[in-house]
Motif scaffolding. Structure first.
Motif, mmCIF file in Angstrom:
data_model
loop_
_atom_site.group_PDB
_atom_site.id
_atom_site.type_symbol
_atom_site.label_atom_id
_atom_site.label_comp_id
_atom_site.label_asym_id
_atom_site.label_seq_id
_atom_site.Cartn_x
_atom_site.Cartn_y
_atom_site.Cartn_z
ATOM 1 N N GLU A 101 120.647 16.294 101.361
ATOM 2 C CA GLU A 101 119.864 16.779 100.394
ATOM 3 C C GLU A 101 118.315 15.814 100.579
ATOM 4 O OE1 GLU A 101 118.715 17.137 95.771
ATOM 5 O OE2 GLU A 101 120.665 17.356 96.343
ATOM 6 N N ALA A 102 118.853 14.624 100.742
ATOM 7 C CA ALA A 102 117.696 13.463 100.894
ATOM 8 C C ALA A 102 117.145 13.744 102.342
ATOM 9 C CB ALA A 102 118.398 12.160 100.846
ATOM 10 N N GLN A 103 118.029 14.020 103.365
ATOM 11 C CA GLN A 103 117.669 14.353 104.546
ATOM 12 C C GLN A 103 116.504 15.592 104.854
ATOM 13 O OE1 GLN A 103 120.748 14.260 107.597
ATOM 14 N NE2 GLN A 103 119.126 14.824 109.222
ATOM 15 N N ASP A 104 117.046 16.454 103.915
ATOM 16 C CA ASP A 104 116.354 17.760 103.740
ATOM 17 C C ASP A 104 114.856 17.304 103.316
ATOM 18 O OD1 ASP A 104 116.096 20.768 104.252
ATOM 19 O OD2 ASP A 104 115.882 20.764 102.058
ATOM 20 N N ASP A 105 114.958 16.657 102.325
ATOM 21 C CA ASP A 105 113.503 16.038 101.789
ATOM 22 C C ASP A 105 112.835 15.265 102.403
ATOM 23 O OD1 ASP A 105 114.185 18.021 99.695
ATOM 24 O OD2 ASP A 105 114.973 16.332 98.429
#
Length: 306
Positions: A75-79
């Motif tokens: 999720e952090a990588q996507d954001d």
């Protein structure tokens, strides 16, 4: 089939093949030839896959913690949240090392200690499960037949990694990642041309930031991959050295056993020789006593004649 798979992959490795063949024969005998063939085709898990299965069975809370952190990382990588990614990357490393240690400890508890190389395979599989939702489902299934690998960018190859893919819950289309809210549409009498230009400019800037963030992630991933490869080479060299030393000690043990057998044969031969000599000595002692008695009788007779 699902129940048979669950029970088979909960077994110790040395019991797997015999139990699988027994179940296959029973299914065939019961008239379900197709099920018997399917069970017989089940593959025995590798040592690393077996240990991941044991974690899923005996330490489900640890597997859950690994997979939850993986979902947060994705999720952090996507954001493109760099600060969050840096913090989570350190947490990921600590958790993976801890999980690998726990896996080896569990193997010892189960009476099946594993090598450092197998522990590294378990750690690699859990890392793959963190990076990819399909790999996460495979690792949590408890029916891995081989370990998983990841490079941090491409999807993890899970083909043929689980015994019964149909029984493994497929990941959602979003892969556990958060959906981003849709952009708000503004209406009114403003200048639509200026608004469009601003939107294009903002989109270009966002794309540039995304590229820079992706490049940063790539650099970090390459550095971590290089460090991991170096650690793997060092660990493998240590494993090879220990294995070579073990072979040397085994050879020495074999030589000593041969020498012991040779000495035991010499002892046995010496015992037999000692027995023969003792019997000869006892015979000589009896002969000497008889001879002394004959001498004494002759002396006595001689004295009587004198």
């Amino acid at each position: 089939m699902a129940q048979a798979v669950a029970e088979l992959y909960a077994l110790m490795p040395d019991a797997f093949t015999a139990d699988r063949n027994k179940r296959a024969a029973e299914a065939t005998k019961a008239g379900n030839k197709e099920l018997g063939q399917a069970i017989r085709a089940l593959l025995k898990p590798s040592a690393g896959a077996w240990l991941v299965n044991m974690l899923a069975l005996h330490r489900p809370e640890l597997i859950s913690e690994v997979l939850e952190l993986g979902a947060v990382l994705r999720e952090a990588q996507d954001d493109m949240d760099q600060q969050q990614l840096r913090r989570l990357s350190g947490e990921r490393q600590r958790l993976l090392r801890s999980a690998a240690r726990e896996a080896r400890s569990l193997a010892e508890e189960l009476g099946r200690p594993v090598s450092a190389a197998v522990g590294a395979e378990v750690e690699q599989t859990l890392w793959a499960a963190m990076t990819d939702a399909a790999a996460a489902a495979a690792a949590a299934s408890g029916q891995l037949v081989r370990t998983l690998e990841a490079n941090g960018w491409d999807p993890v190859n899970v083909d043929g990694s689980v015994a019964d893919p149909d029984s493994v819950k497929a990941p959602s289309a979003s892969g556990g990642q958060r959906r981003k809210p849709a952009a708000k549409v503004r209406t009114g009498s403003g200048d639509s041309g200026n608004q469009s230009a601003k939107e294009k400019s903002a989109a270009t800037a966002a794309a540039a930031r995304a590229r820079r963030a992706a490049q940063t992630l790539l650099t970090e991933a390459e550095r971590e991959a290089e460090q991991a490869e170096e650690a793997l080479r060092t660990a493998q060299a240590e494993v090879d050295a220990v294995a070579n030393r073990r072979d040397e000690l085994t050879d020495e043990i074999d030589d000593l056993r041969d020498r012991i057998r040779e000495l035991e044969r010499e002892v046995a031969a010496t015992d037999r020789r000692a027995g023969t000599l003792e019997r000869a000595r006892d015979g000589a002692r009896r002969t000497a006593r008889a001879a002394r008695r004959a001498v004494e009788k002759a002396q006595a007779k001689l004295e009587g004649l004198g």
